[in-house]
Design a protein around this motif. Structure first.
Motif, mmCIF file in Angstrom:
data_model
loop_
_atom_site.group_PDB
_atom_site.id
_atom_site.type_symbol
_atom_site.label_atom_id
_atom_site.label_comp_id
_atom_site.label_asym_id
_atom_site.label_seq_id
_atom_site.Cartn_x
_atom_site.Cartn_y
_atom_site.Cartn_z
ATOM 1 N N PHE B 137 7.252 5.671 -7.885
ATOM 2 C CA PHE B 137 7.752 4.714 -8.881
ATOM 3 C C PHE B 137 6.571 3.915 -9.422
ATOM 4 C CE2 PHE B 137 8.277 3.229 -4.581
ATOM 5 C CZ PHE B 137 7.833 1.921 -4.577
ATOM 6 N N ALA B 138 6.688 3.517 -10.699
ATOM 7 C CA ALA B 138 5.556 2.909 -11.414
ATOM 8 C C ALA B 138 5.093 1.589 -10.803
ATOM 9 C CB ALA B 138 5.924 2.698 -12.884
ATOM 10 N N GLU B 139 5.979 0.894 -10.091
ATOM 11 C CA GLU B 139 5.653 -0.449 -9.594
ATOM 12 C C GLU B 139 5.038 -0.448 -8.200
ATOM 13 O OE1 GLU B 139 8.725 0.582 -10.573
ATOM 14 O OE2 GLU B 139 8.491 -0.100 -12.647
ATOM 15 N N LEU B 140 4.835 0.736 -7.642
ATOM 16 C CA LEU B 140 4.361 0.829 -6.250
ATOM 17 C C LEU B 140 3.103 -0.006 -5.979
ATOM 18 C CD1 LEU B 140 4.506 2.087 -3.383
ATOM 19 C CD2 LEU B 140 3.327 4.089 -4.282
ATOM 20 N N PHE B 141 2.241 -0.114 -6.995
ATOM 21 C CA PHE B 141 0.928 -0.726 -6.753
ATOM 22 C C PHE B 141 0.857 -2.206 -7.111
ATOM 23 C CE2 PHE B 141 0.478 3.780 -8.076
ATOM 24 C CZ PHE B 141 0.201 4.293 -6.815
ATOM 25 N N GLU B 142 1.944 -2.747 -7.635
ATOM 26 C CA GLU B 142 1.942 -4.154 -8.071
ATOM 27 C C GLU B 142 1.739 -5.091 -6.892
ATOM 28 O OE1 GLU B 142 5.442 -5.063 -10.376
ATOM 29 O OE2 GLU B 142 4.905 -3.576 -11.907
ATOM 30 N N ASN B 143 0.804 -6.015 -7.063
ATOM 31 C CA ASN B 143 0.487 -7.003 -6.023
ATOM 32 C C ASN B 143 -0.003 -6.382 -4.723
ATOM 33 O OD1 ASN B 143 1.151 -9.329 -7.534
ATOM 34 N ND2 ASN B 143 3.324 -8.804 -7.262
ATOM 35 N N ARG B 144 -0.446 -5.144 -4.787
ATOM 36 C CA ARG B 144 -1.052 -4.511 -3.618
ATOM 37 C C ARG B 144 -2.545 -4.394 -3.871
ATOM 38 N NH1 ARG B 144 2.095 -6.034 -0.246
ATOM 39 N NH2 ARG B 144 4.261 -5.471 -0.531
ATOM 40 N N TRP B 145 -3.297 -4.229 -2.794
ATOM 41 C CA TRP B 145 -4.730 -4.046 -2.921
ATOM 42 C C TRP B 145 -5.057 -2.600 -3.238
ATOM 43 C CZ3 TRP B 145 -8.116 -7.927 -3.196
ATOM 44 C CH2 TRP B 145 -7.685 -9.188 -2.779
ATOM 45 N N CYS B 146 -6.094 -2.427 -4.045
ATOM 46 C CA CYS B 146 -6.692 -1.099 -4.188
ATOM 47 C C CYS B 146 -8.165 -1.246 -3.851
ATOM 48 C CB CYS B 146 -6.522 -0.546 -5.600
ATOM 49 S SG CYS B 146 -7.253 1.108 -5.724
ATOM 50 N N ILE B 147 -8.614 -0.433 -2.911
ATOM 51 C CA ILE B 147 -10.017 -0.512 -2.459
ATOM 52 C C ILE B 147 -10.810 0.607 -3.102
ATOM 53 C CG2 ILE B 147 -11.544 -0.449 -0.451
ATOM 54 C CD1 ILE B 147 -9.116 -1.323 1.258
ATOM 55 N N LEU B 148 -11.891 0.255 -3.770
ATOM 56 C CA LEU B 148 -12.794 1.287 -4.309
ATOM 57 C C LEU B 148 -14.062 1.305 -3.462
ATOM 58 C CD1 LEU B 148 -12.463 0.763 -8.195
ATOM 59 C CD2 LEU B 148 -11.116 2.239 -6.672
#
Ligand code: NAP
Ligand code: NAP
Lengths: 293, 293
Positions: B137-148
């Motif tokens: 679902f499109a909202e999965l990443f909202e307000n979550r961290w993404c580490i590069l």
């Protein structure tokens, strides 16, 4: 429905006790509800929330005219509560409880109950990580199991009445021997809590920098453990101290299984890992099918 | 907003890939989305769901004209995918990924990328226990961290573009060295999953009778572990095989801490238990304050 009881007395009125009090009031199962708690603050809070008609830090004074007494304190407190309330219980009264272990409860309470007072130990398999009288809600027990562990020879009418109360709360009833209860719950509840406490404890020992990163990136799985490990410390201390043997036995099994997985990781045995990880999915389906998810 | 990319190619389109594809489409971040998956069934499903304009089991054929290639397969598959797609990547293309481990990804992918192709490894710290293209679902990443975890000397413009994509998804960005990522995630994600798999595995080994009781009374804590232990077996096999050292080290610490608790229970040291159980509450407060609960 018809009231089942005249006066219900709660000894301890936190998450579980206050949820029961709310459900009893909502369903009209008693003419009066009273309580005792360790602190005056909790007694005041229970009155302020309108949960009880009377509250006192003196447990003996609230049980005198009760036909149902419900012990809702941490199980380690029962050994001190039982001799205090025992002499004040009226003949025909029922004493029940909600403690998470059952053998220890029977051991600590039964010897202090006078002739004609009926002990019906119980355990609602429901809860949250919150505690205190404000954390409770009347619906906590709906569609959850409540396990009763009446000792051999228990008064049938008393058992029926307690069972009926839980049914009216919306719970499913199960009857078991206390020792069997303690074994099953060691797996389904006590070990999961111990493991959650351990893993969150492992994280608290990390250097400050890493610790704040662990919190930040907790959405990867860790946060679910932090919720479980936020449960009441005294309640859980008492559970482990009072279900020692069953808990130690299941830790032992868990340890063996973890060691096997550790070896599989060390030696790169992907097949073993995948096989186990596939097997565990069936249990999840079971939990979903049993409507306990 | 303005499209960031011309053509985005997903290699693997399960929970994470399909969530990204949905978010990219919703936000208009690319002119075209294409994908490759291992099976024709998943390719067909991705087309049927309207996630992609084109899908093929041949990864090489979909990356040819892509300016962004996103690896969304289990990390153990990267070593086979990289040599297949490498020769077909066009100069200036960006290759990113979402794998749960990062050192192994750089090790397996970087050597196959031609001059002028930019590697920007990434890991969204978000997920569910479900898998496949329908689970996203499109909202999965909202307000979550993404580490590069861009390797030293990574192309800055490429890193910025990938970071911008995640920001538009609603994620918070963090930059780290791959080795540090793998250590932190071993604690926050890999160990919790391993423990959940172990405990649910321990239950699967019980006799049938007890097993069905464990499912029935799972609301006492166990059910939360069954959810985690329902995660994709292949994905997690690959995580453990590819982050072996960090995982083994943290298991070691966990084991020591569990042994200490086991001793405290055996010897009835209630103070030690209560002290730890109180300490772990602070971490929960941290998780709640960090809005990761
Ligand atoms: N929480 C769960 O998920 C759960 C689930 C099933 C069963 N249980 C069982 O339910 C019982 C109560 O748990 P809970 O979660 O409701 O706890 P809680 O919210 O912490 O409430 C405990 C209550 O017991 C009182 N209390 C504490 N020590 C006492 C003592 N020495 N003498 C008299 N009263 C005392 C407390 O009074 P003060 O506030 O004045 O200290 C408080 O009112 C425990 O036996 C537990 O094993 C809990
Ligand atoms: N799930 C999470 O919570 C989570 C969170 C963060 C990061 N991640 C990472 O995200 C990645 C994907 O996870 P996911 O949860 O999205 O998995 P998923 O739902 O199981 O999807 C995996 C996808 O990869 C494809 N695939 C599998 N093996 C392949 C191979 N050998 N070559 C090409 N494609 C292959 C699958 O195709 P078929 O369907 O045809 O097999 C499927 O489209 C993993 O690297 C994982 O570590 C996962």
């Amino acid at each position: 429905g018809e009231p089942l009881f005249d006066r219900v007395a709660f000894i301890g009125i936190g998450l579980i006790g206050s949820s029961m009090a709310r459900a009893i009031a909502k369903l009209g199962l008693a003419r009066e509800i009273v309580c005792s708690a360790r602190s005056q603050a909790t007694c005041d809070k229970a009155l302020e929330l309108g949960l009880v008609a009377r509250a006192s830090t003196d447990a003996a004074s609230v049980v005198a005219d009760a036909d149902l007494v419900v012990l809702c304190a941490p199980v380690g407190a029962y050994a001190a509560i039982a001799p205090v309330i025992g002499p004040r219980l009226r003949p025909g009264a029922i004493v029940t409880d909600v403690g998470s272990v059952k053998q220890a409860v029977i051991r600590d309470v039964a010897p202090y109950l006078p002739e004609g007072v009926h002990l019906v130990p119980g355990h609602p398999v429901a809860g949250t990580e919150h505690s205190g009288p404000e954390a409770g809600f009347a619906e906590l027990f709906e569609n959850r199991w409540c396990i009763l562990t009446p000792p051999p020879g228990a008064n049938e009418a008393a058992v029926d009445k307690v069972a009926e109360m839980w049914r009216r709360f919306g719970s499913n009833l199960e009857f078991m021997e206390a020792s069997h209860h303690d074994k099953v719950l060691a797996i389904t509840s006590h070990l999961p809590h111990l493991i959650a406490y351990t893993i969150v404890g492992t994280a608290t020992d990390l250097e400050e920098d890493t610790k704040s990163e662990v919190i930040k990136f907790s959405a990867g799985g860790f946060r679910d453990f932090t919720r479980i490990a936020a449960s009441d410390p005294v309640m859980w201390r008492d559970v482990f101290l009072n279900n020692r043997e069953a808990v130690l036995e299941i830790i032992q099994r868990f340890n063996e299984d973890l060691t096997a997985l550790q070896r599989a990781i060390r030696w790169g045995e992907g097949d073993k890992l995948e096989e186990l990880f596939t097997r565990t999915r069936a249990i999840r389906r079971g939990v979903i099918d049993a409507k306990q998810a």
